[in-house]
Design a protein around this motif. Structure first.
Motif, PDB file in Angstrom:
ATOM      1  N   ALA A   4      -5.383  -8.794 -18.106  1.00 49.91           N
ATOM      2  CA  ALA A   4      -4.206  -7.977 -17.808  1.00 49.91           C
ATOM      3  C   ALA A   4      -3.000  -8.869 -17.515  1.00 49.91           C
ATOM      4  CB  ALA A   4      -4.495  -7.055 -16.628  1.00 49.91           C
ATOM      5  N   VAL A   5      -3.195  -9.928 -16.754  1.00 54.31           N
ATOM      6  CA  VAL A   5      -2.116 -10.863 -16.461  1.00 54.31           C
ATOM      7  C   VAL A   5      -1.718 -11.617 -17.730  1.00 54.31           C
ATOM      8  CG1 VAL A   5      -1.489 -12.914 -15.121  1.00 54.31           C
ATOM      9  CG2 VAL A   5      -2.750 -11.058 -14.053  1.00 54.31           C
ATOM     10  N   GLY A   6      -2.709 -11.981 -18.545  1.00 56.67           N
ATOM     11  CA  GLY A   6      -2.419 -12.626 -19.822  1.00 56.67           C
ATOM     12  C   GLY A   6      -1.615 -11.727 -20.738  1.00 56.67           C
ATOM     13  N   PHE A   7      -1.932 -10.438 -20.741  1.00 51.09           N
ATOM     14  CA  PHE A   7      -1.156  -9.474 -21.526  1.00 51.09           C
ATOM     15  C   PHE A   7       0.299  -9.459 -21.074  1.00 51.09           C
ATOM     16  CE2 PHE A   7       0.637  -5.183 -21.107  1.00 51.09           C
ATOM     17  CZ  PHE A   7       0.921  -4.921 -22.436  1.00 51.09           C
ATOM     18  N   ILE A   8       0.515  -9.432 -19.772  1.00 48.79           N
ATOM     19  CA  ILE A   8       1.884  -9.406 -19.252  1.00 48.79           C
ATOM     20  C   ILE A   8       2.628 -10.676 -19.660  1.00 48.79           C
ATOM     21  CG2 ILE A   8       3.256  -9.463 -17.127  1.00 48.79           C
ATOM     22  CD1 ILE A   8       1.106  -7.604 -15.916  1.00 48.79           C
ATOM     23  N   PHE A   9       1.968 -11.824 -19.569  1.00 48.99           N
ATOM     24  CA  PHE A   9       2.595 -13.089 -19.951  1.00 48.99           C
ATOM     25  C   PHE A   9       2.961 -13.100 -21.432  1.00 48.99           C
ATOM     26  CE2 PHE A   9       2.267 -17.443 -21.559  1.00 48.99           C
ATOM     27  CZ  PHE A   9       3.214 -18.066 -20.772  1.00 48.99           C
ATOM     28  N   LEU A  10       2.018 -12.727 -22.290  1.00 49.97           N
ATOM     29  CA  LEU A  10       2.285 -12.751 -23.730  1.00 49.97           C
ATOM     30  C   LEU A  10       3.343 -11.730 -24.120  1.00 49.97           C
ATOM     31  CD1 LEU A  10      -1.336 -13.160 -25.116  1.00 49.97           C
ATOM     32  CD2 LEU A  10       0.436 -14.898 -24.909  1.00 49.97           C
ATOM     33  N   PHE A  11       3.293 -10.561 -23.520  1.00 51.22           N
ATOM     34  CA  PHE A  11       4.277  -9.534 -23.822  1.00 51.22           C
ATOM     35  C   PHE A  11       5.665  -9.969 -23.361  1.00 51.22           C
ATOM     36  CE2 PHE A  11       6.259  -5.321 -23.597  1.00 51.22           C
ATOM     37  CZ  PHE A  11       5.816  -4.787 -24.794  1.00 51.22           C
ATOM     38  N   THR A  12       5.738 -10.701 -22.249  1.00 55.86           N
ATOM     39  CA  THR A  12       7.021 -11.210 -21.770  1.00 55.86           C
ATOM     40  C   THR A  12       7.587 -12.253 -22.716  1.00 55.86           C
ATOM     41  OG1 THR A  12       6.362 -10.775 -19.496  1.00 55.86           O
ATOM     42  CG2 THR A  12       8.181 -12.309 -19.820  1.00 55.86           C
ATOM     43  N   ILE A  13       6.753 -13.171 -23.195  1.00 55.47           N
ATOM     44  CA  ILE A  13       7.231 -14.153 -24.166  1.00 55.47           C
ATOM     45  C   ILE A  13       7.716 -13.452 -25.429  1.00 55.47           C
ATOM     46  CG2 ILE A  13       6.510 -16.003 -25.719  1.00 55.47           C
ATOM     47  CD1 ILE A  13       4.898 -17.166 -23.514  1.00 55.47           C
ATOM     48  N   GLY A  14       6.965 -12.473 -25.889  1.00 48.23           N
ATOM     49  CA  GLY A  14       7.399 -11.709 -27.054  1.00 48.23           C
ATOM     50  C   GLY A  14       8.709 -10.980 -26.802  1.00 48.23           C
ATOM     51  N   GLY A  15       8.882 -10.458 -25.602  1.00 47.96           N
ATOM     52  CA  GLY A  15      10.131  -9.779 -25.262  1.00 47.96           C
ATOM     53  C   GLY A  15      11.310 -10.731 -25.214  1.00 47.96           C
ATOM     54  N   LEU A  16      11.084 -11.931 -24.691  1.00 40.84           N
ATOM     55  CA  LEU A  16      12.170 -12.912 -24.648  1.00 40.84           C
ATOM     56  C   LEU A  16      12.568 -13.361 -26.051  1.00 40.84           C
ATOM     57  CD1 LEU A  16      11.069 -15.039 -21.570  1.00 40.84           C
ATOM     58  CD2 LEU A  16      12.933 -13.389 -21.696  1.00 40.84           C
ATOM     59  N   THR A  17      11.598 -13.513 -26.941  1.00 50.34           N
ATOM     60  CA  THR A  17      11.956 -13.849 -28.322  1.00 50.34           C
ATOM     61  C   THR A  17      12.621 -12.671 -29.017  1.00 50.34           C
ATOM     62  OG1 THR A  17       9.751 -13.261 -29.123  1.00 50.34           O
ATOM     63  CG2 THR A  17      10.116 -15.553 -28.526  1.00 50.34           C
ATOM     64  N   GLY A  18      12.338 -11.462 -28.566  1.00 49.61           N
ATOM     65  CA  GLY A  18      13.015 -10.286 -29.112  1.00 49.61           C
ATOM     66  C   GLY A  18      14.476 -10.246 -28.726  1.00 49.61           C
ATOM     67  N   ILE A  19      14.810 -10.798 -27.561  1.00 48.43           N
ATOM     68  CA  ILE A  19      16.218 -10.867 -27.152  1.00 48.43           C
ATOM     69  C   ILE A  19      16.993 -11.749 -28.128  1.00 48.43           C
ATOM     70  CG2 ILE A  19      17.779 -11.698 -25.342  1.00 48.43           C
ATOM     71  CD1 ILE A  19      15.633 -10.842 -23.318  1.00 48.43           C
ATOM     72  N   VAL A  20      16.367 -12.833 -28.565  1.00 51.44           N
ATOM     73  CA  VAL A  20      17.003 -13.704 -29.551  1.00 51.44           C
ATOM     74  C   VAL A  20      17.232 -12.940 -30.854  1.00 51.44           C
ATOM     75  CG1 VAL A  20      16.687 -15.799 -30.920  1.00 51.44           C
ATOM     76  CG2 VAL A  20      16.045 -15.782 -28.506  1.00 51.44           C
ATOM     77  N   LEU A  21      16.241 -12.155 -31.251  1.00 49.96           N
ATOM     78  CA  LEU A  21      16.369 -11.401 -32.502  1.00 49.96           C
ATOM     79  C   LEU A  21      17.336 -10.229 -32.378  1.00 49.96           C
ATOM     80  CD1 LEU A  21      12.661 -11.397 -33.681  1.00 49.96           C
ATOM     81  CD2 LEU A  21      14.557 -12.691 -34.649  1.00 49.96           C
ATOM     82  N   ALA A  22      17.713  -9.861 -31.173  1.00 46.47           N
ATOM     83  CA  ALA A  22      18.656  -8.770 -30.998  1.00 46.47           C
ATOM     84  C   ALA A  22      20.074  -9.185 -31.376  1.00 46.47           C
ATOM     85  CB  ALA A  22      18.629  -8.286 -29.552  1.00 46.47           C
TER      86      ALA A  22
END
Length: 186
Positions: A4-22
């Motif tokens: 569950a913590v790993g999911f949060i970490f990976l999803f956060t990294i994906g979200g931060l890279t999504g900010i770049v793509l925005a």
């Protein structure tokens, strides 16, 4: 809990890279590169896989009536977590370098990051085998690793709740006593 913590970490990294793509200028430059592939895998693929593993480890005791070996579960998590980051994080650098996706051959400039990413994907086989070992040992453990009748230990919490219930009853009785005294006084 680790998954569950790993999911949060990976999803956060994906979200931060999504900010770049925005950013539309960067999105045009990074469109159809490995950066988008890495972003997609961090957010959707590994987010879903880690959530499924978290659900499996949480419910396997209740579903099968047997516990899994926690050490093997932790080994499975760390192998999977390491391989996911080793496979997909270098893809960000490949995408920033301009490597397009869906090509059969790539220039030698991308060889180092591609080798690192390929090595991470080879480790995924070890992680999957570790998961199947956990499942096999859990299901074939017989009577050795039986779950408690209540995995949440409700039977041990009951005296505590009974104590609170008695306190609540006392307050209700005192409240009724106070109300009856006020009625008699009127």
């Amino acid at each position: 809990m680790l998954f569950a913590v790993g999911f949060i970490f990976l999803f956060t990294i994906g979200g931060l890279t999504g900010i770049v793509l925005a950013n539309s200028g960067l999105d045009i430059a990074l469109h159809d590169t490995y950066y988008v592939v890495a972003h997609f895998h961090y957010v959707l693929s590994m987010g879903a896989v880690f959530a499924l593993f978290a659900g499996f480890y949480y419910w396997v005791g209740k579903i099968t009536g047997r516990t899994y070996l926690e050490t093997l579960g932790k080994i499975h998590f760390w192998i999977t977590f390491f391989r996911v980051n080793l496979t997909f994080f270098p893809m960000h650098f490949l995408g920033l370098s301009g490597m397009p996706r869906l090509i059969p051959d790539y220039p030698d400039a991308y060889a180092g990051w591609n080798a690192l990413s390929s090595f991470g994907s080879y480790i995924s086989v070890v992680g999957i085998c570790c998961f199947f070992v956990v499942v096999t040992i859990t299901l074939n453990s017989g009577n050795q690793n039986k779950c408690a009748p209540s995995p949440w230990l409700l039977n041990k919490i009951q005296p505590h709740w009974n104590g609170w219930y008695k306190v609540l009853q006392l307050f209700i009785l005192l409240g009724n006593f106070q109300l009856s005294r006020r009625r008699k006084a009127m």
